[in-house]
Design an enzyme around this catalytic site. Sequence first.
Site, PDB file in Angstrom:
ATOM      1  N   GLY A  94       0.728  -1.094  -0.143  1.00  0.00           N
ATOM      2  CA  GLY A  94      -0.056   0.018   0.057  1.00  0.00           C
ATOM      3  C   GLY A  94       1.056   1.259   0.061  1.00  0.00           C
ATOM      4  N   SER A  95       0.213   2.204   0.557  1.00  0.00           N
ATOM      5  CA  SER A  95       0.867   3.676   0.436  1.00  0.00           C
ATOM      6  C   SER A  95       2.052   3.583   1.567  1.00  0.00           C
ATOM      7  CB  SER A  95       0.117   4.524   0.961  1.00  0.00           C
ATOM      8  OG  SER A  95      -0.497   4.368   1.902  1.00  0.00           O
ATOM      9  N   THR A  96       3.075   4.466   1.102  1.00  0.00           N
ATOM     10  CA  THR A  96       4.228   4.523   2.197  1.00  0.00           C
ATOM     11  C   THR A  96       3.710   5.244   3.420  1.00  0.00           C
ATOM     12  OG1 THR A  96       5.870   5.165   0.411  1.00  0.00           O
ATOM     13  CG2 THR A  96       6.417   6.124   2.489  1.00  0.00           C
ATOM     14  N   GLY A 113       3.165   2.018   5.365  1.00  0.00           N
ATOM     15  CA  GLY A 113       4.187   1.420   5.888  1.00  0.00           C
ATOM     16  C   GLY A 113       5.000   1.964   6.909  1.00  0.00           C
ATOM     17  N   GLU A 161       5.738  -3.548   0.657  1.00  0.00           N
ATOM     18  CA  GLU A 161       5.540  -3.120  -0.719  1.00  0.00           C
ATOM     19  C   GLU A 161       4.906  -1.707  -0.854  1.00  0.00           C
ATOM     20  OE1 GLU A 161       6.898  -4.497  -3.252  1.00  0.00           O
ATOM     21  OE2 GLU A 161       7.530  -6.779  -2.597  1.00  0.00           O
ATOM     22  N   CYS A 172       1.723   0.678  -8.973  1.00  0.00           N
ATOM     23  CA  CYS A 172       2.793   1.292  -8.026  1.00  0.00           C
ATOM     24  C   CYS A 172       4.089   1.382  -8.944  1.00  0.00           C
ATOM     25  CB  CYS A 172       3.280   0.188  -7.107  1.00  0.00           C
ATOM     26  SG  CYS A 172       3.302  -1.322  -7.508  1.00  0.00           S
TER      27      CYS A 172
HETATM   28  P1  NAD Z   1      -3.420   2.099   1.336  1.00  0.00           P
HETATM   29  O1  NAD Z   1      -2.037   2.393   2.061  1.00  0.00           O
HETATM   30  O2  NAD Z   1      -4.582   3.211   1.478  1.00  0.00           O
HETATM   31  O3  NAD Z   1      -3.896   0.677   1.920  1.00  0.00           O
HETATM   32  C1  NAD Z   1      -3.356  -0.479   1.570  1.00  0.00           C
HETATM   33  C2  NAD Z   1      -4.023  -1.230   2.470  1.00  0.00           C
HETATM   34  O4  NAD Z   1      -3.400  -0.938   3.956  1.00  0.00           O
HETATM   35  C3  NAD Z   1      -5.237  -1.360   2.747  1.00  0.00           C
HETATM   36  O5  NAD Z   1      -5.736  -2.820   3.155  1.00  0.00           O
HETATM   37  C4  NAD Z   1      -5.768  -0.693   4.123  1.00  0.00           C
HETATM   38  O6  NAD Z   1      -7.031  -0.889   4.743  1.00  0.00           O
HETATM   39  C5  NAD Z   1      -4.440  -1.075   4.919  1.00  0.00           C
HETATM   40  N1  NAD Z   1      -4.006  -0.107   6.191  1.00  0.00           N
HETATM   41  C6  NAD Z   1      -4.090   1.115   5.911  1.00  0.00           C
HETATM   42  N2  NAD Z   1      -3.401   1.595   6.940  1.00  0.00           N
HETATM   43  C7  NAD Z   1      -2.980   0.876   7.699  1.00  0.00           C
HETATM   44  C8  NAD Z   1      -2.758   0.660   9.087  1.00  0.00           C
HETATM   45  N3  NAD Z   1      -2.025   1.631   9.892  1.00  0.00           N
HETATM   46  N4  NAD Z   1      -2.465  -0.434   9.584  1.00  0.00           N
HETATM   47  C9  NAD Z   1      -2.744  -1.991   9.006  1.00  0.00           C
HETATM   48  N5  NAD Z   1      -3.066  -1.628   7.712  1.00  0.00           N
HETATM   49  C10 NAD Z   1      -3.488  -0.295   7.137  1.00  0.00           C
HETATM   50  O7  NAD Z   1      -2.984   2.090  -0.198  1.00  0.00           O
HETATM   51  P2  NAD Z   1      -4.210   1.917  -1.455  1.00  0.00           P
HETATM   52  O8  NAD Z   1      -4.482   3.264  -1.801  1.00  0.00           O
HETATM   53  O9  NAD Z   1      -5.095   0.844  -1.169  1.00  0.00           O
HETATM   54  O10 NAD Z   1      -2.982   1.484  -2.663  1.00  0.00           O
HETATM   55  C11 NAD Z   1      -2.362   2.425  -3.381  1.00  0.00           C
HETATM   56  C12 NAD Z   1      -0.899   2.570  -2.819  1.00  0.00           C
HETATM   57  O11 NAD Z   1      -0.311   1.187  -2.864  1.00  0.00           O
HETATM   58  C13 NAD Z   1       0.117   3.383  -3.708  1.00  0.00           C
HETATM   59  O12 NAD Z   1       0.748   4.098  -2.881  1.00  0.00           O
HETATM   60  C14 NAD Z   1       0.735   2.296  -4.441  1.00  0.00           C
HETATM   61  O13 NAD Z   1       2.116   2.541  -5.000  1.00  0.00           O
HETATM   62  C15 NAD Z   1       0.849   1.233  -3.489  1.00  0.00           C
HETATM   63  N6  NAD Z   1       1.187  -0.055  -3.989  1.00  0.00           N
HETATM   64  C16 NAD Z   1       2.358  -0.622  -3.886  1.00  0.00           C
HETATM   65  C17 NAD Z   1       3.091  -1.798  -4.602  1.00  0.00           C
HETATM   66  C18 NAD Z   1       3.907  -2.304  -4.262  1.00  0.00           C
HETATM   67  O14 NAD Z   1       4.370  -3.629  -4.833  1.00  0.00           O
HETATM   68  N7  NAD Z   1       5.217  -1.668  -4.111  1.00  0.00           N
HETATM   69  C19 NAD Z   1       1.827  -2.521  -5.123  1.00  0.00           C
HETATM   70  C20 NAD Z   1       0.571  -2.172  -5.235  1.00  0.00           C
HETATM   71  C21 NAD Z   1       0.304  -0.986  -4.538  1.00  0.00           C
END
Ligand code: NAD
Length: 505
Positions: free
Chosen positions: A240-242, A245, A262, A296
């Site tokens: 997900g997003s930085t 992470g 990731e 991503c």
């Molecule tokens: P997001 O960070 O909003 O959410 C991703 C997931 O994390 C969701 O399931 C969400 O419920 C969960 N989440 C969020 N905050 C959390 C926390 N504090 N604790 C536990 N879980 C939590 O991301 P998004 O909008 O769904 O996706 C887009 C982002 O993901 C972009 O930044 C993209 O670059 C990244 N991404 C990276 C990769 C990679 O392989 N590097 C692949 C796909 C997407």
Amino acid sequence: MTVTLPTTQELRDRARTALDRVGVTLPDGDGVRARTPITGEDLFPLRASTSADAEAAIAAAAEAFGTWRTTPAPVRGELVRVFGELLREHKSDLADLVTIEAGKIRSEALGEVQEMIDICDFAVGQSRQLYGRTIASERPGHRLAETWHPLGVVGVISAFNFPAAVWSWNTAIALVCGDTVVWKPSELTPLISLAASHLLDRAIAATGAPNDVHRLLLADRAVGEQLVDDPRVALISATGSTRMGREVGPRVAGRFGRCLLELGGNNAAIVAPSADLDLALQGIVFAAAGTAGQRCTTLRRLIVHRDVAGKLLDSLVTAYRRLPIGDPFDDTTLVGPLISANAAKRMREAIAQAQAEGGEVLAGGGLLDTGAGAYAEPAIVRMPGQTAIVREETFAPILYVLTYDTFDEAIALHNDVPQGLSSAVFTRDQQEAERFLAADGSDCGIANVNIGTSGAEIGGAFGGEKETGGGRESGSDAWRAYMRRATNTVNYSSTLTLAQNVSFL
Ligand code: NAD
């Protein structure tokens, strides 16, 4: 541009048909809304998993691990093989759900399911290749070796934009490694999660694997946080997003758990004067505008040599003006909707900031007036330098263009962002290509020559450096992240020799 879209009811019916064919019964209740970015409207209310459900899922997966870890790895591989067969059978149904919930055009949605199938094939082979090494011992009559053992429960947290493939990268490998999985998918994509998880349940039933080797939790981030904090979850694999992470990493580290992150990318391509510009054009348009800029690995920065910038930009602008935007189910569409109105708002704000920082919009940037859904025209913005907005990931189709004079300058610009996922150089100069791949070249986890930044294959390890999180998934030796290593010394002599010639007693 006029856009004809299906109605929400048509999409609801299509989703229902796909779910029925897979065999999913929707969990009645509320807390999670299945919705579609195609019209921006809700499809079904669904029951959200509670904190008690999460506790039960983790406990069940921990218990199943006790049996699964001693099941021979090739037998574990059989579960993944059967799962892969079910994915083949339901490829079109799953792709429908990906399009309905994530807005991907049909070919990309089918491509996502194909990745799921490919990782299953890869993992089945991997199930017979969980190799340890034998190491030359310094002591006579001794054998020194390492053995790889299953790790435990893996918590998979996934993002909306690869709603099923990323889970399957983790799950197929984790299962053959002897781990059990609890999955918390994006709250934006519950239907494809239910369908994929149900097919795995069918494979589990067909092969007689323990029921709880996999559990699904449909919920928002609070349940994700519960996984993150639970010491029974040995590995958190979070995509997900930085921002996410940054929250997850320290919490897992605080309990000495393992993390595979990731996160966001800010991917660039350098176009050198010797590049084949037609080939570069194709690579750039797919990487920058494909998936409506919501990968991503989307190309977000173009670093082009001053001598070829004019020619390349002319053809890019022409190509962008012709991009068919609209209904992702229409075979002629190349750019579908953004995931939400909020994503469109962030795109508008980023373009406004870029203009305030001296940027000039060369193409796109507008929103289509469809009356439903957020359909953005992919944008090209020429920038005077790598300003603050260029250094950020905006999850939308904006391509910032920078120019350079020397290759050293191009590499410096390329690496001067906080993220480090994917990168590319277009050149026919071998020295430049090799320099880009060398230790002082691209600092990304993925570095390509004469091909764009997106569209990775399963065989290679996927992931990136710096704020992208450092994780590697899917191919190569990524399986090691899902196992623990034991170093074994066996003395088959009748004397006890201490290492380093130490004498004692
Ligand atoms: P997001 O960070 O909003 O959410 C991703 C997931 O994390 C969701 O399931 C969400 O419920 C969960 N989440 C969020 N905050 C959390 C926390 N504090 N604790 C536990 N879980 C939590 O991301 P998004 O909008 O769904 O996706 C887009 C982002 O993901 C972009 O930044 C993209 O670059 C990244 N991404 C990276 C990769 C990679 O392989 N590097 C692949 C796909 C997407």
